[in-house]
Write an enzyme that holds these catalytic residues in place. Structure first.
Site, PDB file in Angstrom:
ATOM      1  N   HIS A   1       0.968  -9.055   5.651  1.00 22.02           N
ATOM      2  CA  HIS A   1       1.628  -8.409   4.530  1.00 22.02           C
ATOM      3  C   HIS A   1       2.866  -7.682   5.045  1.00 22.02           C
ATOM      4  O   HIS A   1       2.755  -6.791   5.883  1.00 22.02           O
ATOM      5  CB  HIS A   1       0.662  -7.426   3.849  1.00 22.02           C
ATOM      6  CG  HIS A   1       1.271  -6.691   2.690  1.00 22.02           C
ATOM      7  ND1 HIS A   1       1.133  -7.122   1.398  1.00 22.02           N
ATOM      8  CD2 HIS A   1       2.039  -5.575   2.646  1.00 22.02           C
ATOM      9  CE1 HIS A   1       1.783  -6.287   0.595  1.00 22.02           C
ATOM     10  NE2 HIS A   1       2.340  -5.333   1.333  1.00 22.02           N
ATOM     11  N   ASP A   3       6.816  -6.093   3.781  1.00 25.86           N
ATOM     12  CA  ASP A   3       7.649  -5.695   2.635  1.00 25.86           C
ATOM     13  C   ASP A   3       9.143  -5.872   2.871  1.00 25.86           C
ATOM     14  O   ASP A   3       9.952  -5.201   2.225  1.00 25.86           O
ATOM     15  CB  ASP A   3       7.353  -4.240   2.272  1.00 25.86           C
ATOM     16  CG  ASP A   3       6.074  -4.092   1.453  1.00 25.86           C
ATOM     17  OD1 ASP A   3       6.095  -4.467   0.275  1.00 25.86           O
ATOM     18  OD2 ASP A   3       5.060  -3.620   1.994  1.00 25.86           O
ATOM     19  N   GLU A 104       2.655  -7.891  -5.028  1.00 24.30           N
ATOM     20  CA  GLU A 104       1.894  -6.677  -4.720  1.00 24.30           C
ATOM     21  C   GLU A 104       1.872  -5.744  -5.925  1.00 24.30           C
ATOM     22  O   GLU A 104       2.683  -4.840  -6.040  1.00 24.30           O
ATOM     23  CB  GLU A 104       2.495  -5.962  -3.501  1.00 24.30           C
ATOM     24  CG  GLU A 104       1.633  -4.802  -3.046  1.00 24.30           C
ATOM     25  CD  GLU A 104       2.215  -4.029  -1.878  1.00 24.30           C
ATOM     26  OE1 GLU A 104       1.493  -3.155  -1.360  1.00 24.30           O
ATOM     27  OE2 GLU A 104       3.368  -4.269  -1.497  1.00 24.30           O
ATOM     28  N   HIS A 131      -1.322  -1.841  -7.802  1.00 16.02           N
ATOM     29  CA  HIS A 131      -0.720  -1.036  -6.734  1.00 16.02           C
ATOM     30  C   HIS A 131      -1.324   0.355  -6.919  1.00 16.02           C
ATOM     31  O   HIS A 131      -2.500   0.454  -7.256  1.00 16.02           O
ATOM     32  CB  HIS A 131       0.822  -1.072  -6.788  1.00 16.02           C
ATOM     33  CG  HIS A 131       1.418  -0.581  -5.507  1.00 16.02           C
ATOM     34  ND1 HIS A 131       2.047   0.632  -5.390  1.00 16.02           N
ATOM     35  CD2 HIS A 131       1.431  -1.143  -4.267  1.00 16.02           C
ATOM     36  CE1 HIS A 131       2.428   0.817  -4.134  1.00 16.02           C
ATOM     37  NE2 HIS A 131       2.069  -0.243  -3.415  1.00 16.02           N
ATOM     38  N   HIS A 177      -5.575  -1.698  -2.518  1.00 21.55           N
ATOM     39  CA  HIS A 177      -5.094  -0.782  -3.577  1.00 21.55           C
ATOM     40  C   HIS A 177      -6.022  -0.629  -4.786  1.00 21.55           C
ATOM     41  O   HIS A 177      -5.719   0.166  -5.672  1.00 21.55           O
ATOM     42  CB  HIS A 177      -3.704  -1.193  -4.103  1.00 21.55           C
ATOM     43  CG  HIS A 177      -2.581  -0.916  -3.158  1.00 21.55           C
ATOM     44  ND1 HIS A 177      -2.029   0.335  -2.993  1.00 21.55           N
ATOM     45  CD2 HIS A 177      -1.888  -1.736  -2.325  1.00 21.55           C
ATOM     46  CE1 HIS A 177      -1.041   0.270  -2.103  1.00 21.55           C
ATOM     47  NE2 HIS A 177      -0.944  -0.970  -1.675  1.00 21.55           N
ATOM     48  N   HIS A 198      -3.889  -5.702   3.210  1.00 22.23           N
ATOM     49  CA  HIS A 198      -3.487  -4.631   4.134  1.00 22.23           C
ATOM     50  C   HIS A 198      -4.341  -3.391   3.868  1.00 22.23           C
ATOM     51  O   HIS A 198      -3.909  -2.441   3.250  1.00 22.23           O
ATOM     52  CB  HIS A 198      -1.983  -4.343   4.050  1.00 22.23           C
ATOM     53  CG  HIS A 198      -1.464  -3.990   2.686  1.00 22.23           C
ATOM     54  ND1 HIS A 198      -1.610  -4.799   1.593  1.00 22.23           N
ATOM     55  CD2 HIS A 198      -0.774  -2.897   2.241  1.00 22.23           C
ATOM     56  CE1 HIS A 198      -1.044  -4.221   0.532  1.00 22.23           C
ATOM     57  NE2 HIS A 198      -0.535  -3.063   0.903  1.00 22.23           N
ATOM     58  N   ASP A 267       1.785  -4.367   7.140  1.00 22.75           N
ATOM     59  CA  ASP A 267       2.423  -3.495   6.143  1.00 22.75           C
ATOM     60  C   ASP A 267       3.781  -3.007   6.643  1.00 22.75           C
ATOM     61  O   ASP A 267       4.312  -2.000   6.179  1.00 22.75           O
ATOM     62  CB  ASP A 267       1.541  -2.303   5.736  1.00 22.75           C
ATOM     63  CG  ASP A 267       1.800  -1.844   4.293  1.00 22.75           C
ATOM     64  OD1 ASP A 267       2.610  -2.494   3.604  1.00 22.75           O
ATOM     65  OD2 ASP A 267       1.217  -0.836   3.869  1.00 22.75           O
TER      66      ASP A 267
END
Length: 333
Positions: A1, A3, A104, A131, A177, A198, A267
């Site tokens: 994962h 970003d 996500e 999330h 999450h 993650h 992450d």
């Protein structure tokens, strides 16, 4: 994962011509770091904040999906767009990084199965159900902390329908999450194995973003995967952490539920604090070295590095093939 697509939005307003991924230094991720980290496959997160819910979440998510497509187009010698387990192996043979998309946050689909299906058609292969905010159909992890209130008693009827549709499509269900109730409900409902893209081990760091032991055991029964998060706050529950602390999560998950459910979550570029010794994506081999030093076998390390995720992905694809087959023809050959 990872970003990185969000960093493209934050730093360059998605104007990719304004940066060079070979020389970019403001991020945890660039092409030299990818090569040094031997990153053979990556789920790039198409993430937009909770504030976009009920507003422009779908449009902004499409823009983030577009960023991943464009990055693959701009750097074809290094990144290969991927949508299947076979694609990952194909990219590996070509010494490229298989580039997959995960959305996500369930707010990104605006409570629409049609949007979910279109995301699948654009190459999205996992959806994180929430999330750090509730959707109209699923509760997020902050419910367990008391900072948010449960709106769905876990999952609404639509939420349950969404799980079935993701199974049918062949989209990985990501439980990072979500609230503990949602974790347990989805583990019961889903025909296919699930992922935590993650999330770390709750017993090692008692943050509700992490996975408790009883859920780890259910993930093992489901033959799913928990991919360890490197964010300090979820590694040590403090502002500081180091590589060894991350390895403790790997050891704990292995002890409780077996090496077959472990993956590398990262992450990177989505968090403000990363452990000492894991400063960016080039450092993955150092964590592998630490696991070997702790007595992990080659088989166990290879499982965590990729074999587990490939197994889960193949099973999700197989469930999709079978459910689609039954729904269309009522029988399979």
């Amino acid at each position: 994962h990872n970003d990185l697509p969000w960093q493209m939005r934050q730093l360059f307003n998605n104007e990719l011509e304004k940066m060079d991924l070979n020389t970019l230094e403001k991020t945890h991720t660039n092409i030299p770091k990818i090569k040094a980290g031997r990153l053979s496959a990556q789920f790039w997160a198409a993430y937009v904040p909770c504030e976009s819910q009920y507003k422009d979440a779908v449009m902004k998510t499409v823009e983030q999906i577009d960023v991943v497509h464009r990055l693959c187009h701009l750097y074809p010698n290094d990144l290969m767009f991927a949508t299947s387990s076979d694609d990952i192996l194909s990219a590996f043979k070509q010494n490229k990084t298989a580039s997959l998309i995960g959305v996500e946050g369930g707010h990104s689909i605006d409570s629409s199965l049609g949007t979910l299906r279109m995301f699948y058609n654009l190459g999205v292969r996992y959806l994180t159900l929430t999330h750090s905010c509730n959707t109209p159909w699923a509760d997020n992890w902050l419910v367990d902390t008391g900072k948010d209130t449960s709106e769905n008693n876990g999952l609404s009827d639509f939420g349950k329908e969404l799980i079935r549709e993701m199974n049918r499509l062949g989209m990985l269900i990501d439980l990072a999450h979500v609230s503990e109730k949602v974790m347990n409900l989805v583990l019961e409902l889903s025909i296919a194995p699930v992922i935590f893209s993650h999330s770390s081990a709750y017993e090692v760091c008692k943050s509700k973003r992490n996975v408790p032991d009883d859920v780890l055991k259910k993930v093992a029964l489901k033959k799913g995967i928990v991919m360890v998060n490197f964010y300090n706050d979820y590694v040590t529950c403090q502002k500081t952490a180091n590589l060894s602390n991350v390895a403790d999560h790997f050891d704990h998950i292995k002890k409780v539920a077996g090496h077959e459910i472990i993956g590398f979550g990262g992450d990177y570029d989505g968090v403000s604090r990363v452990p000492e010794g894991l400063e960016d994506v080039s450092k993955y081999p150092d964590l592998v070295a630490e696991l070997l030093r702790r007595g992990w076998t080659d088989t166990e390390v290879k499982a965590a590095l990729g074999d587990n995720l490939l197994r889960v992905f193949r099973e999700v694809e197989k469930v999709s093939m079978l459910t689609s087959c039954f729904s269309i023809t009522k029988h399979c050959h």
